[in-house]
Design a protein around this motif. Structure first.
Motif, PDB file in Angstrom:
ATOM      1  N   THR A 263       0.805  -1.126   0.038  1.00 24.82           N
ATOM      2  CA  THR A 263      -0.026   0.045  -0.079  1.00 24.82           C
ATOM      3  C   THR A 263       0.848   1.195   0.135  1.00 24.82           C
ATOM      4  N   HIS A 264       2.073   1.104   0.275  1.00 23.04           N
ATOM      5  CA  HIS A 264       2.931   2.317   0.525  1.00 23.04           C
ATOM      6  C   HIS A 264       4.142   1.868  -0.145  1.00 23.04           C
ATOM      7  N   VAL A 265       4.886   2.917  -0.921  1.00 24.67           N
ATOM      8  CA  VAL A 265       5.948   2.527  -1.853  1.00 24.67           C
ATOM      9  C   VAL A 265       7.030   3.553  -1.642  1.00 24.67           C
ATOM     10  N   VAL A 266       8.142   3.319  -1.606  1.00 20.72           N
ATOM     11  CA  VAL A 266       9.252   4.407  -1.558  1.00 20.72           C
ATOM     12  C   VAL A 266      10.158   4.107  -2.488  1.00 20.72           C
ATOM     13  N   THR A 267      10.353   5.045  -3.492  1.00 19.71           N
ATOM     14  CA  THR A 267      11.339   4.926  -4.669  1.00 19.71           C
ATOM     15  C   THR A 267      12.077   6.151  -5.015  1.00 19.71           C
ATOM     16  N   PRO A 268      13.135   6.165  -5.711  1.00 17.84           N
ATOM     17  CA  PRO A 268      13.826   7.337  -5.985  1.00 17.84           C
ATOM     18  C   PRO A 268      13.365   8.038  -7.138  1.00 17.84           C
ATOM     19  N   VAL A 269      13.581   9.555  -7.051  1.00 17.92           N
ATOM     20  CA  VAL A 269      12.818   9.985  -8.341  1.00 17.92           C
ATOM     21  C   VAL A 269      13.123   9.783  -9.725  1.00 17.92           C
ATOM     22  N   VAL A 284       2.816   7.299  -2.192  1.00 20.25           N
ATOM     23  CA  VAL A 284       4.173   6.964  -3.036  1.00 20.25           C
ATOM     24  C   VAL A 284       5.028   8.147  -2.607  1.00 20.25           C
ATOM     25  N   ASP A 285       6.400   7.685  -1.784  1.00 19.84           N
ATOM     26  CA  ASP A 285       7.268   8.644  -1.532  1.00 19.84           C
ATOM     27  C   ASP A 285       8.623   8.619  -2.438  1.00 19.84           C
ATOM     28  N   LEU A 286       9.033   9.558  -2.957  1.00 18.16           N
ATOM     29  CA  LEU A 286      10.217   9.718  -3.782  1.00 18.16           C
ATOM     30  C   LEU A 286      11.257  10.326  -3.220  1.00 18.16           C
ATOM     31  N   THR A 287      12.490   9.505  -3.518  1.00  9.84           N
ATOM     32  CA  THR A 287      13.784   9.790  -2.756  1.00  9.84           C
ATOM     33  C   THR A 287      14.971  10.022  -3.753  1.00  9.84           C
ATOM     34  N   ARG A 288      16.195  10.384  -2.979  1.00  7.01           N
ATOM     35  CA  ARG A 288      17.528  10.544  -3.498  1.00  7.01           C
ATOM     36  C   ARG A 288      17.714   8.947  -4.395  1.00  7.01           C
ATOM     37  N   ILE A 289      18.412   8.769  -4.997  1.00  6.90           N
ATOM     38  CA  ILE A 289      18.978   7.608  -5.825  1.00  6.90           C
ATOM     39  C   ILE A 289      19.831   6.889  -4.794  1.00  6.90           C
ATOM     40  N   ILE A 295      15.746   2.896   1.830  1.00 10.39           N
ATOM     41  CA  ILE A 295      15.382   2.344   3.494  1.00 10.39           C
ATOM     42  C   ILE A 295      14.898   3.382   4.446  1.00 10.39           C
ATOM     43  N   ALA A 296      15.841   4.606   4.288  1.00 15.17           N
ATOM     44  CA  ALA A 296      15.358   5.618   5.278  1.00 15.17           C
ATOM     45  C   ALA A 296      13.939   5.992   5.085  1.00 15.17           C
ATOM     46  N   GLY A 297      13.527   6.026   3.851  1.00 17.44           N
ATOM     47  CA  GLY A 297      12.353   6.547   3.679  1.00 17.44           C
ATOM     48  C   GLY A 297      11.217   5.523   4.028  1.00 17.44           C
ATOM     49  N   MET A 298      11.415   4.213   3.854  1.00 15.65           N
ATOM     50  CA  MET A 298      10.579   3.159   4.434  1.00 15.65           C
ATOM     51  C   MET A 298      10.284   3.163   5.726  1.00 15.65           C
ATOM     52  N   GLN A 299      11.334   3.488   6.425  1.00 22.64           N
ATOM     53  CA  GLN A 299      11.142   3.511   7.903  1.00 22.64           C
ATOM     54  C   GLN A 299      10.401   4.525   8.384  1.00 22.64           C
ATOM     55  N   ASN A 300       9.755   5.462   7.612  1.00 29.20           N
ATOM     56  CA  ASN A 300       8.646   6.265   7.929  1.00 29.20           C
ATOM     57  C   ASN A 300       7.208   5.658   7.942  1.00 29.20           C
TER      58      ASN A 300
END
Length: 462
Positions: A263-269, A284-289, A295-300
């Protein structure tokens, strides 16, 4: 350029990865770890056995017990070390050529994050060592690979891929035997392809034209439903359909996430915008590559059905997925889960991979890299694009008017009139410059990529 941390791990030229430097980094890492056991694994590069030996000797001298798992994939090493509550070091240069190598560090709970890398770097600069009064013990664990194999056979079931004819492009992937064992255990018929005793660097995010031609010819010759492979250390997947067409890693990520019930996805921009068009994904949360940022985003979202994936296909499972048997979390970049889940998703729906992919929202990406660039010149070029609006507009004028700019990692530019996207970023620890493009059709993305690679190369050469 001296070995340095990049998007995932420490990398550098083999000639610069001296025994002293490797030993100093191992000692530095061990000062940041609150455990007395270290698991060690390696890929198939010619330099990896010797570097592994240095890692083991250094840890033993520091009073740490060492478990040598031999040659196996990075996710297989991480699975065993995390289950044992131990630290780990993987000797690998991933997808880059054999004249380079590196170290990937794992804490007892998983990959090191950027803050951890900073602690290691600081300890390295101080030549730090943990105090010890005794020498550690050495043990071997050849069964570590089998544990990883059993993980997927148990979760998906012995008939999950029955009836499928799958080619395994072996090249020099450390997981080539692992892949075959898993596919056979899931009921597929295996066709081994192109085994090599010489290390071949395969970048699953930017498969070269020669390899693509080989994949297509193999599919036709052997009547295959798919071909699977990985990068050198098996944390990035490569999967192509029955036509020999490579399915981009971020598309495998979307298919896998839907199949697992995320239900929640973390992936780079850098990932395909398709991920933001899937109604099942609540967030959907976008991060640096780089996997540390994912992993840091997933912890949220640790209390959610959260997953992470990168454009290269590396997949991180952050919750217990309910399959034939529960599949426990493995929040480190993995290659096999997106390959198996995509094949299983197609089979369970009575479809081919081609049909499964075509049913997704139309959004197409292409990616490649320029090699052996001048990193200082590349950094200066990128800085001009970021800080000078006139230079940026002029550089991208041939694509069209710019509608939006994202500076999360490098520079990502959107063009509103065409719906196209260009993303530029230099590699963090190799003399390479990455170019990503996105468009409404596959051909348009490829044409834009070719044009942009040429323009960037011309700029860096002048």
């Amino acid at each position: 350029m001296a070995p340095a941390f990049g998007t995932s791990g420490l990398r550098g030229l083999v000639t610069e990865l001296t025994d002293e430097l490797v030993s100093d980094y191992v000692n530095a890492f061990l000062t940041t770890v609150d455990c007395d056991t270290l698991y060690v694994g390696r890929d198939l590069r010619p330099s990896s056995p010797e570097i592994s030996s240095v890692v083991c000797k250094t840890a033993l001298s520091a009073g740490v017990d060492v478990v040598d798992c031999g040659a196996l994939g990075t996710p297989a090493l991480a699975l065993s070390s995390m289950n044992a509550g131990a630290a780990a070091i993987m000797i690998t240069g991933s997808h880059i050529p054999a004249d380079r190598n590196g170290l990937k560090f794992y804490l007892p709970h998983g990959e090191v994050l950027k803050d951890d890398e900073a602690k290691i770097t600081q300890a390295y600069s101080m030549k730090a060592k943990r105090p010890t009064k005794s020498v550690g013990t050495l043990a071997e664990m050849p069964e570590a690979e089998k544990r990883y194999i059993d993980r997927y056979i148990s979760a998906f079931g012995t008939d999950a891929l029955s009836g499928l004819r799958v080619g395994v492009y072996r090249h020099s992937s450390v997981a080539r035997d692992t892949m075959e064992a898993i596919f056979k255990g899931l009921g597929a018929e295996i066709v081994p392809l192109a085994h090599s005793d010489t290390f071949i660097p395969v970048d699953t995010e930017a498969v070269d034209p020669e390899t693509r031609t080989l994949l297509q010819s193999w599919c036709e010759e052997f009547k295959l439903d798919a071909i699977a492979s990985t990068d050198g250390d098996a944390d990035r997947p490569m999967l192509c359909d029955a036509t020999g067409t490579v399915i981009p890693g971020d598309i495998l990520g979307v298919i896998t996430s839907k199949f697992l019930g995320a239900t929640h996805v973390v992936t780079p921009v850098s990932s395909n915008d398709m991920v933001r068009q899937i109604p099942e994904f609540e967030k959907v949360d976008l991060t640096r590559i780089g996997s540390p940022f994912v992993i840091a985003g997933m912890q949220n979202f640790s209390n959610k059905n959260v997953v992470g994936f990168e454009a290269n296909g590396g997949y991180l499972l952050g919750f217990t997925a309910q399959l034939k048997e529960p599949l426990s979390p493995l929040p480190t970049r993995d290659c096999m889960l997106p390959i198996i889940a995509s094949l299983a998703a197609a089979k369970s729906q009575g479809q081919s991979l081609v049909t499964l992919v075509n049913a997704l929202p139309p959004c197409f990406t292409a990616a490649d890299r320029l090699k052996n660039i001048d990193k200082e010149k590349a950094a200066a070029f990128l800085e001009r694009l970021i800080t000078d609006e006139t230079i940026k507009a002029d550089f991208f004028r041939f694509v069209g008017p710019i509608s939006a700019t994202d500076l999360t990692d490098g520079i990502r530019v959107e063009f509103g009139e065409t719906g196209e996207v260009v993303h530029l970023r230099p590699s963090g620890n190799a003399p390479e410059f990455r170019v990503y493009t996105q468009a409404k059709t596959k051909d348009a993305a490829s044409v834009l990529l070719k044009s942009m690679l040429g323009k960037v190369e011309d700029t860096l050469q002048n």
